[in-house]
Design an enzyme around this catalytic site. Structure first.
Site, mmCIF file in Angstrom:
data_model
loop_
_atom_site.group_PDB
_atom_site.id
_atom_site.type_symbol
_atom_site.label_atom_id
_atom_site.label_comp_id
_atom_site.label_asym_id
_atom_site.label_seq_id
_atom_site.Cartn_x
_atom_site.Cartn_y
_atom_site.Cartn_z
ATOM 1 N N TYR A 120 40.241 25.952 17.216
ATOM 2 C CA TYR A 120 39.405 25.184 16.106
ATOM 3 C C TYR A 120 38.184 24.674 16.671
ATOM 4 C CZ TYR A 120 38.198 21.395 12.735
ATOM 5 O OH TYR A 120 37.822 20.601 12.026
ATOM 6 N N SER A 136 32.245 19.563 13.617
ATOM 7 C CA SER A 136 33.281 18.781 14.144
ATOM 8 C C SER A 136 32.835 18.089 14.860
ATOM 9 C CB SER A 136 34.625 19.205 13.887
ATOM 10 O OG SER A 136 35.533 18.527 14.382
#
Length: 299
Positions: free
Chosen positions: A204, A191
């Site tokens: 995350y 990500s």
């Protein structure tokens, strides 16, 4: 194209004008594509396969929706059969199966919890039993739970986020590795948050940083076996995880902070995975492709 999808031509979506979404929220992760408005665009009808993955077998975690679905469709167009792992999203998985089969290839949906080592072993065994082999593993599934402060991240949330996003990659890779042959490819979904951070996604972002390091280290570990390991680091992408994560008020402007002023649609990520899965990237391993709408980050 199945009901509820509308293809937006390349010129239309590439204009640097903010693209906004209807405020919405889903109370359960990883979210359902069938409930989203508008529905994500998973397939580019102008994409024509050229046999890059002809007769190969691809195993995709989180393959029922979002980026995973788009990749499954693109793999099928390139001639691959696909196994998709999903948690509980029966309707999404059924739609993806139909879309893959519409491309003339087979799709094997497997329901279970990738946080469990035993399920990952079962998924690998079932894929091999059904297709006789595995050529490409795509570790794609993930969860995120925004919090305003690290003080709000409970031990349970931290554990759940790491077990889904990181532990599962270890479990699936260990389960699949014994059947991978030289020339195989492993692709991990990282990500942009691994590089740029995110003030509401501390745990995350930490998992995505771990995935980048896992990708690089696993690449070194498997190089002598002829198995390549790479990653894709998406920017803001319109997937079920977004309405399942953020409050409705934050949905409208989702992705508009990128230079291209919009979030990606899942089909725009798929070619990066096809490149890394195919022999086109035969001299590439341990690398991360950044598909993020023009945001410049460290490699």
């Amino acid at each position: 194209m199945y009901p509820g999808y509308q293809y937006i031509g390349h010129e239309t979506i590439s204009v640097n004008k903010p693209v906004t979404f209807e405020p919405q929220h889903q109370g359960v992760q990883p979210g359902l594509e069938t409930l989203m408005n508008p529905r994500p665009i998973s397939e580019n009808p102008e994409y024509k396969g050229s046999g890059k993955l002809q007769d190969r077998v691809v195993l995709i975690s989180g393959g029922d929706s979002g980026i995973g679905r788009a990749v499954a469709i693109a793999c099928a167009k390139e001639g691959a059969d696909v196994a998709i792992l999903y948690y509980s999203e029966e309707d999404d998985a059924s739609e993806t199966k139909a879309l893959v089969e519409n491309c003339g290839r087979q799709c094997l949906p497997l329901r279970g919890d990738i946080q469990q080592d035993a399920f990952c072993a079962y998924a690998a065994e079932e894929t091999v039993r059904h297709f006789s082999k595995i050529d490409v593993l795509i570790n794609n599934a993930g969860v995120q739970y925004p919090q305003n402060s690290i003080l709000d991240i409970t031990a349970d949330q931290l554990r759940r986020t790491f077990e889904t996003n990181v532990f599962a990659m270890f479990y699936l890779t260990k389960a699949v590795l014994p059947v991978l042959k030289s020339g195989a490819s492993i692709i991990n979904t990282a990500s942009i948050t691994a590089y740029a951070g995110h003030q509401e996604l501390l745990d995350y972002s930490a998992t995505k940083g771990a995935i980048v390091s896992f990708t690089r280290s696993l690449s070194l570990s498997l190089s002598s076996l002829g198995i390549r390991v790479n990653a894709v680091a998406p920017g803001a992408t319109w997937t079920p995880l977004i309405p399942a994560s953020f409050a409705p008020a934050k949905i409208k402007a989702f992705g508009t902070n990128a230079p291209m002023k919009r979030a990606a649609q899942p089909f725009e990520l798929a070619p990066a995975y096809i490149y890394l899965a195919s022999d086109d990237s035969c001299f590439m391993s341990g690398q991360v492709l950044h598909v993020n709408g023009g945001i410049i980050v460290g490699s």
